[in-house]
Design a protein around this motif. Structure first.
Motif, PDB file in Angstrom:
ATOM      1  N   TYR A 171      11.091  76.172  10.387  1.00 37.30           N
ATOM      2  CA  TYR A 171      12.475  76.035   9.948  1.00 37.30           C
ATOM      3  C   TYR A 171      12.704  74.672   9.304  1.00 37.30           C
ATOM      4  O   TYR A 171      12.107  73.682   9.708  1.00 37.30           O
ATOM      5  CB  TYR A 171      13.432  76.203  11.134  1.00 37.30           C
ATOM      6  CG  TYR A 171      13.427  77.604  11.667  1.00 37.30           C
ATOM      7  CD1 TYR A 171      14.283  78.573  11.142  1.00 37.30           C
ATOM      8  CD2 TYR A 171      12.541  77.978  12.665  1.00 37.30           C
ATOM      9  CE1 TYR A 171      14.258  79.873  11.594  1.00 37.30           C
ATOM     10  CE2 TYR A 171      12.500  79.278  13.134  1.00 37.30           C
ATOM     11  CZ  TYR A 171      13.358  80.225  12.597  1.00 37.30           C
ATOM     12  OH  TYR A 171      13.329  81.504  13.043  1.00 37.30           O
ATOM     13  N   CYS A 172      13.592  74.641   8.330  1.00 42.33           N
ATOM     14  CA  CYS A 172      13.925  73.382   7.679  1.00 42.33           C
ATOM     15  C   CYS A 172      14.674  72.488   8.659  1.00 42.33           C
ATOM     16  O   CYS A 172      15.665  72.893   9.249  1.00 42.33           O
ATOM     17  CB  CYS A 172      14.794  73.663   6.455  1.00 42.33           C
ATOM     18  SG  CYS A 172      15.490  72.176   5.730  1.00 42.33           S
ATOM     19  N   PRO A 173      14.203  71.223   8.897  1.00 39.43           N
ATOM     20  CA  PRO A 173      14.868  70.345   9.866  1.00 39.43           C
ATOM     21  C   PRO A 173      16.228  69.867   9.376  1.00 39.43           C
ATOM     22  O   PRO A 173      17.031  69.370  10.166  1.00 39.43           O
ATOM     23  CB  PRO A 173      13.890  69.183  10.021  1.00 39.43           C
ATOM     24  CG  PRO A 173      13.074  69.183   8.789  1.00 39.43           C
ATOM     25  CD  PRO A 173      13.028  70.594   8.277  1.00 39.43           C
ATOM     26  N   GLN A 174      16.486  70.010   8.075  1.00 34.79           N
ATOM     27  CA  GLN A 174      17.744  69.489   7.561  1.00 34.79           C
ATOM     28  C   GLN A 174      18.856  70.533   7.581  1.00 34.79           C
ATOM     29  O   GLN A 174      19.956  70.250   8.022  1.00 34.79           O
ATOM     30  CB  GLN A 174      17.528  68.985   6.126  1.00 34.79           C
ATOM     31  CG  GLN A 174      18.680  68.134   5.635  1.00 34.79           C
ATOM     32  CD  GLN A 174      18.319  67.400   4.353  1.00 34.79           C
ATOM     33  OE1 GLN A 174      17.143  67.148   4.061  1.00 34.79           O
ATOM     34  NE2 GLN A 174      19.309  67.074   3.562  1.00 34.79           N
ATOM     35  N   CYS A 175      18.555  71.766   7.110  1.00 35.30           N
ATOM     36  CA  CYS A 175      19.620  72.762   7.042  1.00 35.30           C
ATOM     37  C   CYS A 175      19.361  73.991   7.912  1.00 35.30           C
ATOM     38  O   CYS A 175      20.229  74.846   8.056  1.00 35.30           O
ATOM     39  CB  CYS A 175      19.874  73.189   5.599  1.00 35.30           C
ATOM     40  SG  CYS A 175      18.577  74.242   4.936  1.00 35.30           S
ATOM     41  N   GLY A 176      18.170  74.100   8.489  1.00 36.52           N
ATOM     42  CA  GLY A 176      17.924  75.194   9.428  1.00 36.52           C
ATOM     43  C   GLY A 176      17.444  76.493   8.816  1.00 36.52           C
ATOM     44  O   GLY A 176      17.232  77.475   9.528  1.00 36.52           O
ATOM     45  N   GLU A 194       8.703  73.877   0.793  1.00 36.97           N
ATOM     46  CA  GLU A 194       9.854  73.232   0.170  1.00 36.97           C
ATOM     47  C   GLU A 194      11.047  74.133   0.433  1.00 36.97           C
ATOM     48  O   GLU A 194      11.022  75.322   0.119  1.00 36.97           O
ATOM     49  CB  GLU A 194       9.639  73.079  -1.338  1.00 36.97           C
ATOM     50  CG  GLU A 194      10.765  72.278  -1.962  1.00 36.97           C
ATOM     51  CD  GLU A 194      10.706  72.237  -3.496  1.00 36.97           C
ATOM     52  OE1 GLU A 194       9.612  72.462  -4.051  1.00 36.97           O
ATOM     53  OE2 GLU A 194      11.744  72.015  -4.107  1.00 36.97           O
ATOM     54  N   CYS A 195      12.077  73.581   1.065  1.00 39.15           N
ATOM     55  CA  CYS A 195      13.228  74.401   1.436  1.00 39.15           C
ATOM     56  C   CYS A 195      13.933  74.900   0.182  1.00 39.15           C
ATOM     57  O   CYS A 195      14.242  74.132  -0.726  1.00 39.15           O
ATOM     58  CB  CYS A 195      14.204  73.600   2.291  1.00 39.15           C
ATOM     59  SG  CYS A 195      15.666  74.548   2.709  1.00 39.15           S
ATOM     60  N   ALA A 196      14.216  76.221   0.178  1.00 39.79           N
ATOM     61  CA  ALA A 196      14.827  76.825  -0.996  1.00 39.79           C
ATOM     62  C   ALA A 196      16.292  76.453  -1.105  1.00 39.79           C
ATOM     63  O   ALA A 196      16.901  76.553  -2.162  1.00 39.79           O
ATOM     64  CB  ALA A 196      14.668  78.342  -0.945  1.00 39.79           C
ATOM     65  N   THR A 197      16.895  76.025   0.014  1.00 42.17           N
ATOM     66  CA  THR A 197      18.314  75.676  -0.021  1.00 42.17           C
ATOM     67  C   THR A 197      18.537  74.199  -0.336  1.00 42.17           C
ATOM     68  O   THR A 197      19.287  73.852  -1.234  1.00 42.17           O
ATOM     69  CB  THR A 197      18.994  76.030   1.318  1.00 42.17           C
ATOM     70  OG1 THR A 197      18.946  77.440   1.469  1.00 42.17           O
ATOM     71  CG2 THR A 197      20.442  75.583   1.341  1.00 42.17           C
ATOM     72  N   CYS A 198      17.854  73.311   0.446  1.00 42.04           N
ATOM     73  CA  CYS A 198      18.166  71.892   0.273  1.00 42.04           C
ATOM     74  C   CYS A 198      17.037  71.104  -0.385  1.00 42.04           C
ATOM     75  O   CYS A 198      17.191  69.916  -0.651  1.00 42.04           O
ATOM     76  CB  CYS A 198      18.562  71.273   1.610  1.00 42.04           C
ATOM     77  SG  CYS A 198      17.208  71.208   2.780  1.00 42.04           S
ATOM     78  N   GLY A 199      15.896  71.740  -0.611  1.00 41.53           N
ATOM     79  CA  GLY A 199      14.826  71.087  -1.345  1.00 41.53           C
ATOM     80  C   GLY A 199      13.956  70.158  -0.533  1.00 41.53           C
ATOM     81  O   GLY A 199      13.048  69.515  -1.061  1.00 41.53           O
TER      82      GLY A 199
HETATM   83 ZN    ZN Z   1      16.771  73.023   3.971  1.00 43.87          ZN
END
Ligand code: ZN
Length: 307
Positions: free
Chosen positions: A44-49, A32-37
């Motif tokens: 790597y998160c595909p949404q915010c990198g 679960e991405c810590a920045t965008c959830g």
């Molecule tokens: Zn993210």
């Protein structure tokens, strides 16, 4: 038995040298991405990198953020240094083929290493002395001695005496400028050498369609490799004479990456470098004469004795 064991090891090392770096397989865990959830699989998160490795704050990522201030980040700085020492030519070939995420970028590396070597030269070494100043003092003494000798020499005409005084002034000044701006010096030499070297290696067996820009990037990495070795005697405060011999030896090491990169044999590499050195020597000598003339015309005070 012992010999056979070592032979086996050398063979294994030679095999290892040729194998390109392999990126670890992607993890199948869900993050679960810590920045965008966002929930995702991968590194790597595909949404915010943001990297999946970033979670709670740890000493390790605090350190990584700290060295990131100087652009060292984690883009393969240590891997690039290790590979430049153990498998330079193969690493450069992998980089030219597109493995750019695996290794620290060459020009950035050159500027960082030059900055580091200047630091080491001016005090960050085991004796904590400014080797640059010491060296220039010695050079100045030498130039003054030579100038005094020229002045005392009765066999020379007045014009010859003046010319010799000016020559030693220029030698001293160029030496000083080169030591103060190692990046610039290295870049100038590379620009001069890349043409002849490219002509000799553009159809090499490993990269038969080598481009000039690729040849130049390869040279930057090779220079980085040499500079890493050259920092060692400065850091350990060798005598200037020992350092000069060491640096000369290191220059010969450039044969190894060029051989590995080009795919020629050792002799095939050596004679091609030797041929490329001929135009380089001519260009450098011509440039030196031109610089001398320009300086003498622009700075008449050069005819005076070094103070
Ligand atoms: Zn993210």
């Amino acid at each position: 038995m012992f010999l056979r064991y070592n032979k086996k090891r050398i063979k294994k090392f030679a095999q290892w040298q040729r194998v390109p770096y392999r990126v670890k397989p992607m993890s199948q865990d869900e993050h679960e991405c810590a920045t965008c959830g966002r929930h995702y699989m991968g590194n790597y998160c595909p949404q915010c990198g943001q990297s999946a490795k970033i979670g709670r704050y740890s000493l390790k990522n605090a350190f990584l953020l700290f060295i990131d201030v100087w652009g060292l980040g984690n883009r393969g700085m240590f891997r690039a240094i290790r590979d430049l020492m153990l498998r330079p030519g193969y690493m450069i070939r992998d980089y030219l083929r597109g493995m750019q995420m695996a290794y620290f970028p060459p020009f950035k590396m050159l500027f960082l290493i030059c900055a580091l070597s200047l630091l080491v030269e001016t005090g960050v070494n085991i004796q904590g002395i400014n080797r640059y100043e010491l060296y220039m003092e010695k050079e100045k003494e030498y130039a003054q001695k030579k100038q005094a000798e020229a002045k005392a020499d009765d066999t020379l005409t007045a014009a010859r005496k003046e010319a010799q005084v000016a020559t030693y002034n220029i030698f001293y000044m160029l030496d000083d400028k080169a030591r103060q701006n190692p990046q610039l010096t290295v870049l100038v030499y590379m620009l001069l050498f890349s043409g002849p070297l490219y002509l000799m290696f553009r159809h090499c067996p490993a990269i038969p369609d080598l481009r000039f820009s690729e040849c130049f990037v390869a040279m930057v990495y090779i220079i980085n490799m040499l500079l890493i070795f050259i920092i060692i005697p400065s850091f350990l405060c060798f005598s200037f004479k020992a350092e000069a011999y060491f640096d000369l030896f290191v220059l010969f090491l450039a044969i190894i990456p060029i051989k590995q990169l080009s795919g020629y044999s050792y002799w095939g590499t050596i004679w091609r470098i030797a041929v490329a050195l001929i135009p380089l020597t001519i260009i450098v000598l011509t440039l030196f004469v031109v610089i001398m003339f320009l300086y003498i015309m622009l700075h008449p005070e050069l005819f005076e004795h070094l103070a």
